[in-house]
Design an enzyme around this catalytic site. Structure first.
Site, PDB file in Angstrom:
ATOM      1  N   LYS A  12      48.370  28.638  81.705  1.00  0.00           N
ATOM      2  CA  LYS A  12      48.025  29.410  80.509  1.00  0.00           C
ATOM      3  C   LYS A  12      47.993  30.910  80.819  1.00  0.00           C
ATOM      4  CE  LYS A  12      44.894  27.785  77.700  1.00  0.00           C
ATOM      5  NZ  LYS A  12      43.586  27.402  77.100  1.00  0.00           N
ATOM      6  N   GLU A  69      35.554  15.652  84.506  1.00  0.00           N
ATOM      7  CA  GLU A  69      35.469  17.096  84.316  1.00  0.00           C
ATOM      8  C   GLU A  69      34.780  17.411  82.993  1.00  0.00           C
ATOM      9  OE1 GLU A  69      38.491  20.082  85.946  1.00  0.00           O
ATOM     10  OE2 GLU A  69      38.967  20.071  83.801  1.00  0.00           O
ATOM     11  N   HIS A  86      44.044  -7.348  95.158  1.00  0.00           N
ATOM     12  CA  HIS A  86      44.111  -7.512  96.612  1.00  0.00           C
ATOM     13  C   HIS A  86      43.521  -6.305  97.322  1.00  0.00           C
ATOM     14  CE1 HIS A  86      46.657 -11.156  96.452  1.00  0.00           C
ATOM     15  NE2 HIS A  86      47.013 -10.631  95.295  1.00  0.00           N
ATOM     16  N   GLY A  95      42.516  22.240  79.047  1.00  0.00           N
ATOM     17  CA  GLY A  95      43.581  21.720  79.892  1.00  0.00           C
ATOM     18  C   GLY A  95      43.668  20.212  79.912  1.00  0.00           C
ATOM     19  N   ARG A  96      42.530  19.525  80.021  1.00  0.00           N
ATOM     20  CA  ARG A  96      42.545  18.062  80.116  1.00  0.00           C
ATOM     21  C   ARG A  96      42.781  17.397  78.763  1.00  0.00           C
ATOM     22  NH1 ARG A  96      37.805  20.393  81.193  1.00  0.00           N
ATOM     23  NH2 ARG A  96      35.937  19.876  79.999  1.00  0.00           N
ATOM     24  N   LYS A 132      36.542  27.611  94.200  1.00  0.00           N
ATOM     25  CA  LYS A 132      37.742  28.441  94.119  1.00  0.00           C
ATOM     26  C   LYS A 132      37.435  29.885  94.488  1.00  0.00           C
ATOM     27  CE  LYS A 132      40.242  27.652  90.372  1.00  0.00           C
ATOM     28  NZ  LYS A 132      40.554  27.349  88.961  1.00  0.00           N
ATOM     29  N   GLU A 134      47.131  27.833  92.602  1.00  0.00           N
ATOM     30  CA  GLU A 134      47.974  26.750  93.107  1.00  0.00           C
ATOM     31  C   GLU A 134      49.334  26.741  92.393  1.00  0.00           C
ATOM     32  OE1 GLU A 134      43.638  25.304  93.272  1.00  0.00           O
ATOM     33  OE2 GLU A 134      44.918  26.433  91.891  1.00  0.00           O
TER      34      GLU A 134
END
Length: 562
Positions: free
Chosen positions: A227, A374, A405, A288-289, A525, A233
């Site tokens: 954005k 979050e 399993h 964002g999510r 961060k 990152e």
């Protein structure tokens, strides 16, 4: 007196008069009543509950937005949900739902709306935020995305050397990665076969290296999703990508033919070398999510086409309408949210598992981890007061039958109570009917085994050695929801994602927490920015750090070498 939201000019505020303040959650009479109800019913087994009610499945099931829900394998009786719904009403859930859909600023710490539902609103609808109808802007971006997707899919979009694009790499992190990556994997059968789509998120250079190792830069397009166009990152990987393109195609390669941006920062996008005509925008009222159906979903649209993306949005819209207009007694997201509160706050369950019986949904649990944790991993109320009850549980899971399993032993015979959501599909275009029958038989069998178990007496009756009976017995009484759909289509995926979005919101309302901010990710961060400069600094370390961090920095420098 109950505290209700006051909506004025699309601003969501709480009544500041302390004489009108609502009681704390655990002081509400509805909460106290639920605590008493829990004491009365929690010891009852699912075997007993099923024996007492021959119509239990009919009373605890519903259909919504193309999904069928079976809630019968939960440790509830017919009076449990009405009491949970009474709590939701006391917390003003209906008013909060309307506030969200109409653009009130329910993200109180950032003074923003949480209007992700506008991303899938019909072109003919109107949703006003601060006096401006946001729907035309949403569809303007969708139309821009559609034109671009058709160019790439048809081969009209050419790279620097004049070759068509055959590889699309989405560069993002968090909501700019998890949603699109999950959607692409889920909808692979609907994707253009000759187009490869990859996703890079980790700042670890190995992620970029492995994602591009077999690609030809002349045929590769990068979508940089940030954005602000400053996310550390994402921009680190974007610069790696630009260097990779220029290494293969030459230092004068036209970057604009191999990069587009999903951003709102025109200046930074242009400075990077991307033509701002190929910048796809979104808004600060999209978290964002909650953004996979915005321009963040550009890679999804390129993969499945504009028509497929429209179907995805239609599935979202169906669940939105169901959530907004259906009475709580038959409202799937509300019931799932309330059952989550039942186990989280009364049974003290620490986690919840989501187990999709579809290989295509293998990334769905990871996507839900961000959406749920979050959003509701919060320790203070809207008013900034520390909560004295559990909020969001830890979400986890894996696709079936792989998980059987792996961790199902703990689900069946461990000491922890883990509520489960099973997700299955009745048809699979990749499978023969016998193959799909086998997969779904496992899903149904696991739900039954969790619910009813197998007593030591039944183990002995089956001929087991007495010494082995305790080891082979299953306690049962482990709750689960089963969600069934006809097939995993774009519309079905949209409905599933919206289901959990609204579940998260409902729980946040009841816990009186802000599901739409994420201050908890900031501290690490910020500290990393200070550490990264020191890692490259050859001078002695230690100033400003605790002894553990200082020692780790020193050891890293030694092992890394110059």
């Amino acid at each position: 007196m109950q505290r209700l939201p006051i909506i004025l000019d699309s601003h969501f505020v709480y009544n500041a008069d302390p004489t009108l303040a609502a009681p704390a959650l655990i002081e509400r009479p509805e909460w106290t009543a639920l605590q008493g109800h829990f004491e009365a019913v929690h010891a009852r087994s699912l075997r007993e509950l099923f024996q007492a009610d021959g119509e239990r499945e009919r009373h605890f099931s519903l259909e919504a937005a193309g999904l069928y829900f079976d809630f019968s394998k939960h440790r509830i009786d017919r009076s449990t949900l009405p009491q949970l719904i009474a709590l939701a009403r006391a917390c003003g859930l209906a008013e909060h739902i309307e506030a969200m859909f109409t653009g009130a600023k329910i993200n109180t710490s950032e003074k923003r709306a949480a209007l992700h539902t506008a991303l899938r609103a019909p072109r003919t609808s109107q949703i006003f935020l601060d006096g401006v109808d946001v729907v035309p802007g949403v569809h303007e971006v969708l139309d821009q995305m559609g034109r671009f997707a058709l160019e790439v899919r048809s081969g009209a979009w050419l790279g620097h050397t004049g070759r068509r694009i055959r590889n699309v790499v989405n560069i993002g992190i968090g909501g700019s990665d998890l949603g699109p990556a999950m959607a692409y994997e889920a909808l692979r059968p609907y994707s253009l076969p000759e187009l490869r789509v990859r996703f890079v998120a980790n700042v670890d250079a190995s992620d970029f290296a492995e994602s591009t190792r077999d690609l030809d830069a002349a045929e590769t397009l990068f979508i940089v999703a940030s954005k602000t166009f400053t996310t550390l990152e994402t921009m680190t990987n974007a610069h790696r990508a630009r260097a990779w393109v220029r290494t293969q195609l030459g230092p004068d390669a036209q970057v604009a033919r191999h990069f587009v941006a999903v951003s709102t920062n025109h200046e930074a996008v242009s400075a990077f070398g991307i033509d701002t005509a190929n910048m796809f925008g979104f808004w600060d009222w999209v978290g964002g999510r909650f953004s996979m159906d915005s321009a963040i979903g550009l890679s999804t649209m390129v993969a499945i086409g504009p028509a497929g993306f429209a179907e995805l949005l239609g599935g979202f819209r169906q669940m939105d309408e169901h959530f907004r207009h259906t009475p709580f007694e038959a409202n799937a997201p509300v019931i799932m949210a309330l059952l989550g509160i039942w186990y989280n706050n009364f049974f003290r369950a620490q986690t919840a598992a989501v187990l999709p019986y579809s290989q295509y949904l293998r990334h769905f649990p990871a996507y839900l981890q961000q959406l749920t944790m979050e959003s509701n991993g919060k320790h203070v109320t809207h008013a900034g007061k520390k909560v004295d009850y559990q909020t969001g549980p830890i979400y986890w899971g894996q696709q079936g039958t792989n998980g059987q399993h792996s961790f199902y032993e703990l689900l069946h015979q461990g000491t922890r109570l883990v509520p489960v959501d099973f997700i299955g599909f009745c048809r699979n275009p990749d499978a023969t009917p016998a193959d799909q029958d086998l997969l779904i038989a496992n899903l149904f069998a696991q739900g039954a085994a969790l619910a009813f178990g197998k007593t030591e007496a039944e183990v002995l009756t089956a001929g087991s050695d007495r010494a082995l009976a305790p080891h082979r017995a299953y306690e049962g009484n482990r709750p689960s929801t089963t969600i069934l759909a006809e097939t995993l289509s774009p519309a079905t995926l949209g409905s599933l994602v919206a289901l959990y979005e609204h579940l998260v919101f409902t729980q946040g309302v009841i816990w009186d927490i802000n599901s739409f901010d994420q201050w908890g990710v900031e501290l690490g961060k910020v500290l990393a920015q200070g550490v990264v400069a020191e890692l490259a600094n050859p001078s002695p370390t230690g100033a400003g750090h605790d002894v553990s961090t200082a020692a780790l920095i020193a050891r890293y420098r030694t092992l890394r070498g110059p």
